[in-house]
Design a protein around this motif. Structure first.
Motif, PDB file in Angstrom:
ATOM      1  N   THR A   1      43.955  58.133 -48.041  1.00 57.41           N
ATOM      2  CA  THR A   1      45.052  58.568 -48.910  1.00 57.41           C
ATOM      3  C   THR A   1      44.501  58.906 -50.288  1.00 57.41           C
ATOM      4  N   ASN A   2      45.091  59.922 -50.882  1.00 57.61           N
ATOM      5  CA  ASN A   2      44.772  60.321 -52.258  1.00 57.61           C
ATOM      6  C   ASN A   2      43.292  60.584 -52.476  1.00 57.61           C
ATOM      7  N   TYR A   3      42.641  61.179 -51.493  1.00 55.71           N
ATOM      8  CA  TYR A   3      41.215  61.479 -51.591  1.00 55.71           C
ATOM      9  C   TYR A   3      40.908  62.689 -50.733  1.00 55.71           C
TER      10      TYR A   3
ATOM     11  N   PHE B   1      46.699  65.252 -51.829  1.00 58.91           N
ATOM     12  CA  PHE B   1      47.368  66.228 -52.681  1.00 58.91           C
ATOM     13  C   PHE B   1      47.136  67.663 -52.223  1.00 58.91           C
ATOM     14  N   ALA B   2      48.121  68.506 -52.526  1.00 57.06           N
ATOM     15  CA  ALA B   2      48.090  69.901 -52.101  1.00 57.06           C
ATOM     16  C   ALA B   2      48.317  70.831 -53.291  1.00 57.06           C
TER      17      ALA B   2
ATOM     18  N   PHE C   1      40.271  69.611 -55.245  1.00 53.99           N
ATOM     19  CA  PHE C   1      40.868  68.385 -54.718  1.00 53.99           C
ATOM     20  C   PHE C   1      42.294  68.599 -54.234  1.00 53.99           C
ATOM     21  N   LEU C   2      42.673  69.859 -54.031  1.00 54.99           N
ATOM     22  CA  LEU C   2      44.021  70.196 -53.586  1.00 54.99           C
ATOM     23  C   LEU C   2      43.941  71.004 -52.292  1.00 54.99           C
TER      24      LEU C   2
ATOM     25  N   PRO D   1      56.233  62.252 -58.806  1.00 52.79           N
ATOM     26  CA  PRO D   1      56.293  63.617 -58.271  1.00 52.79           C
ATOM     27  C   PRO D   1      54.898  64.140 -57.933  1.00 52.79           C
ATOM     28  N   ALA D   2      54.778  64.705 -56.736  1.00 47.86           N
ATOM     29  CA  ALA D   2      53.493  65.230 -56.281  1.00 47.86           C
ATOM     30  C   ALA D   2      53.714  66.212 -55.141  1.00 47.86           C
ATOM     31  N   MET D   3      52.748  67.080 -54.959  1.00 49.35           N
ATOM     32  CA  MET D   3      52.697  67.952 -53.787  1.00 49.35           C
ATOM     33  C   MET D   3      51.683  67.343 -52.829  1.00 49.35           C
TER      34      MET D   3
END
Length: 180
Positions: free
Chosen positions: A86-88, A112-113, A127-128, A158-160
């Motif tokens: 996650t988150n990597y 993340f996107a 990193f997206l 909030p995140a994509m």
């Protein structure tokens, strides 16, 4: 301490018995959950201070920088019943991650996107994920997609994101449907 990802909570019960890799584990929120489900967990991160937080019953911690120049994927093929990330995102690791899944292994991935830069960090395009990128990984590596989501979330901030739960070929088809 960070809350458990709802994505990981939802799909972790699919992981068959065996060792699980929590890659880029941070403080170990998912490692603790996986250990509570009865798995032996290898919690891997480059940050020694984070690994101290991740320590606990059923959890072995390892400090390793997978992004250092010349670093090779350190795990044998088909070693893990599951891999949670996650988150990597470090794209050169994807083949190693999939290869290290057991024949009936489960990959749970959330990160993340594109579009996240407007909402916060990370904002570096390296990193997206691109639209549908995780689905492409699964297709190219022969994984069966159990679930996929892509879009904006509001919590914990909030995140994509893109989220994937995929299984290797020997994972029983019926089990995925009954457990969801």
């Amino acid at each position: 301490m960070d809350a458990l990802s709802p994505w990981v909570r939802r799909w972790a019960p699919l992981i068959p018995g065996g060792e699980v890799l929590d890659l880029a584990c941070g403080g170990g929120r998912h490692a603790r959950h996986l250990a509570a489900l009865g798995h032996q967990v290898l919690a891997l991160d480059y940050d020694a201070a984070a690994l101290e937080l991740a320590e606990g019953p059923g959890i072995v911690t390892a400090q390793y920088d997978l992004e250092q120049a010349g670093a090779a994927w350190p795990f044998a093929a088909e070693r893990f019943a599951g891999v949670v990330v996650t988150n990597y995102l470090h794209r050169p690791l994807i083949d190693g991650i999939v290869d290290s899944l057991a024949a009936d292994g489960v990959l749970i991935y959330e990160t993340f996107a594109v579009g996240n830069a407007e909402l916060g960090k990370p904002s570096n395009p390296n990193f997206l994920l691109q639209p549908g990128e995780m689905l492409g990984w699964a297709a190219r590596r022969g994984l069966r997609v159990v679930a996929f989501e892509e879009g904006r979330v509001c919590a914990p901030k909030p995140a994509m994101l893109q989220r994937l739960c995929a299984v290797r070929a020997a994972f029983p088809p019926l089990a995925a449907l009954l457990s969801a």
